[in-house]
Scaffold this active site. Structure first.
Site, mmCIF file in Angstrom:
data_model
loop_
_atom_site.group_PDB
_atom_site.id
_atom_site.type_symbol
_atom_site.label_atom_id
_atom_site.label_comp_id
_atom_site.label_asym_id
_atom_site.label_seq_id
_atom_site.Cartn_x
_atom_site.Cartn_y
_atom_site.Cartn_z
ATOM 1 N N HIS A 95 8.286 -26.644 -0.987
ATOM 2 C CA HIS A 95 7.796 -27.695 -1.879
ATOM 3 C C HIS A 95 6.804 -27.145 -2.902
ATOM 4 O O HIS A 95 6.111 -27.916 -3.564
ATOM 5 C CB HIS A 95 7.168 -28.813 -1.047
ATOM 6 C CG HIS A 95 8.133 -29.431 -0.089
ATOM 7 N ND1 HIS A 95 8.930 -30.508 -0.416
ATOM 8 C CD2 HIS A 95 8.477 -29.089 1.185
ATOM 9 C CE1 HIS A 95 9.699 -30.820 0.613
ATOM 10 N NE2 HIS A 95 9.449 -29.969 1.594
ATOM 11 N N LYS A 98 -13.055 1.613 -3.732
ATOM 12 C CA LYS A 98 -14.154 1.952 -2.833
ATOM 13 C C LYS A 98 -15.198 2.804 -3.547
ATOM 14 O O LYS A 98 -16.406 2.641 -3.337
ATOM 15 C CB LYS A 98 -13.625 2.702 -1.608
ATOM 16 C CG LYS A 98 -12.819 1.843 -0.645
ATOM 17 C CD LYS A 98 -12.359 2.665 0.543
ATOM 18 C CE LYS A 98 -11.537 1.847 1.510
ATOM 19 N NZ LYS A 98 -11.055 2.658 2.668
ATOM 20 N N GLU A 135 0.817 -1.210 0.000
ATOM 21 C CA GLU A 135 0.000 0.000 0.000
ATOM 22 C C GLU A 135 0.851 1.262 0.000
ATOM 23 O O GLU A 135 0.433 2.300 -0.498
ATOM 24 C CB GLU A 135 -0.935 -0.012 1.214
ATOM 25 C CG GLU A 135 -2.204 0.775 1.017
ATOM 26 C CD GLU A 135 -3.241 0.485 2.079
ATOM 27 O OE1 GLU A 135 -4.420 0.353 1.729
ATOM 28 O OE2 GLU A 135 -2.876 0.392 3.275
#
Length: 422
Positions: free
Chosen positions: A296, A408, A275
């Site tokens: 793995h 938003k 951010e």
């Protein structure tokens, strides 16, 4: 005290190149220390005395003690910077106390039902954390749990609600009107930098963490960073090297660790750097790996894939757990492990992985003495300070998040937020 080293067998950054870069950008470190670059209004986190004073710690501890005495369950309602730091410490330390649940970080109806089922029959307190009280997820979480508390405790529900928000906000208004305890989400601290204020410290205290030790780790790291210069300053050194690596095509940084107790700290770290730096077409993509499991999966890519990653290992110096492997009746062909401690085996796995990875990619090694409140404080402040330095070197504002605000806007439009309310 935290220690950092850097290794790269391919010598992508020479000593002379690094020294020139550190010298050429030394003004950045001074600007960060002296806060003279126009970000004064968002730097409340830099001095722990401002928001983690003796008086404030005592207030947080008093309320936390009340909840610890009376609660079976404590629900932390928040998303992103409103809960990541606290969750990192709570999950990392696993202290005795009321069980901590999390809400306001998902809008899945399935998860809401699962949480409410978990709370049945328990003595419940909640802490809603929202700086501007406009973010959808915690708003929904708070509405759901307010109703649940009202249904279960009637007029006493308000005494079980702690709200952490900005003074003068709508959250403070409804807290005063309904008798909630109100703590401060400082205007001068952005969410992802909010570990050492009411936002992070109060939930930590409820969960049983010694928040004074967290704050002491912050203070000691701050003292170190303010008194050192150049390559001797670990945050400046880290920020400089990662920016040079970025210039050389290393576009992703992986935070790796052999201790699962760092899983949620990694989430905090990812948000901090993603951010803060991911804007204007710039930034280093932060990712994480929990070893040995992820060896793995991503281990193959790390060693032979596209050379775009550098790695930062978190390591613990002092042993804090033990399990000795013993022979049993089955001939499993693992007898070479008889008598060995899992701590030793895990450490050998770290050393072998680090040795292998530095052959392929640049690696930082960050070591703390142990996983405790003090080292979490060190790490929070180290990475916050380093992120500020790194963002300045990158040439971006490390404190805004315009991309988040864009999503938003579209979401609120789709939900009809600005239409006349019935």
């Amino acid at each position: 005290m935290l220690a950092i080293t850097y290794q790269d067998s391919q010598n992508r950054i020479g000593t002379e190149e690094l020294n020139r870069y550190l010298q050429a950008n030394k003004n950045v470190l001074e600007q960060v220390k002296n806060s003279r670059q126009g970000y004064e209004e968002v730097l409340g986190w830099m001095d722990p005395e401002e928001w983690a004073s003796e008086q404030q710690l005592a207030r947080l501890e008093e309320k936390a003690g009340e909840i610890r005495k009376n609660a079976d369950a404590f629900v932390l309602i928040g998303v992103g910077g409103s809960n990541n730091a606290a969750r990192a410490v709570i999950k990392g330390l696993k202290k005795e106390g009321p069980r901590v649940y999390y809400a306001g970080n998902t809008i899945s109806p399935y998860q809401v039902h699962e949480l409410l089922k978990e709370l049945e029959g328990k003595s419940v307190y909640i802490n809603v954390i929202a700086k501007n009280f406009e973010t959808l997820e915690p708003g929904i979480g708070f509405r759901v749990l307010r109703k649940w508390l009202a249904d279960n405790y009637g007029d006493q529900a308000g005494s079980r609600i702690i709200a952490t928000g900005t003074p003068g906000s709508h959250l403070e208004k409804i807290s005063r009107e309904n008798g909630y305890t109100f703590f401060t989400f400082p205007e001068s601290i952005g969410g992802r930098y909010s570990a050492i204020c009411d936002v992070g410290l109060f939930p930590m205290a409820v969960a049983g963490a010694d928040i004074r030790k967290v704050v002491q780790g912050v203070k000691d790291m701050r003292k170190l960073l303010y008194k050192t210069e150049g390559a001797e300053n670990p945050a400046y050194y880290y920020g400089a090297v990662r920016n040079l690596l970025n210039q050389k095509g290393m576009k992703a940084e992986m935070l790796s660790f052999f201790e699962p107790r760092y899983n949620y700290f990694a989430k905090w770290w990812i948000q901090l750097f993603a951010e803060s730096e991911g804007k204007e077409g710039k930034g280093i993509c932060p990712i994480s790996a929990q070893y040995s499991e992820d060896l793995h999966s991503v281990g193959q890519f790390i060693q032979e894939g596209t050379p775009m990653i550098f790695e930062t290992f978190l390591d613990i110096k002092n042993q804090d757990a033990s399990y000795i492997l013993e022979k049993d009746l089955a001939d499993d062909r693992f007898d070479y492990l008889n008598g060995k401690d899992l701590w030793e085996i895990n450490k050998k796995a770290f050393e072998a992985t680090y040795k292998a990875h530095i052959q392929s990619l640049p690696c930082f090694h960050i070591q703390v003495d142990q996983i405790d409140e003090y080292s979490f404080g060190e790490l929070f402040y180290f990475f916050e300070f380093a992120c500020y330095v790194s963002g300045m070197l990158l040439g971006i504002n490390p404190f805004d998040q315009p991309g988040v605000e864009a999503y938003k806007k579209y979401m609120f439009e789709a939900l009809g937020k600005d239409k006349p309310q019935e």
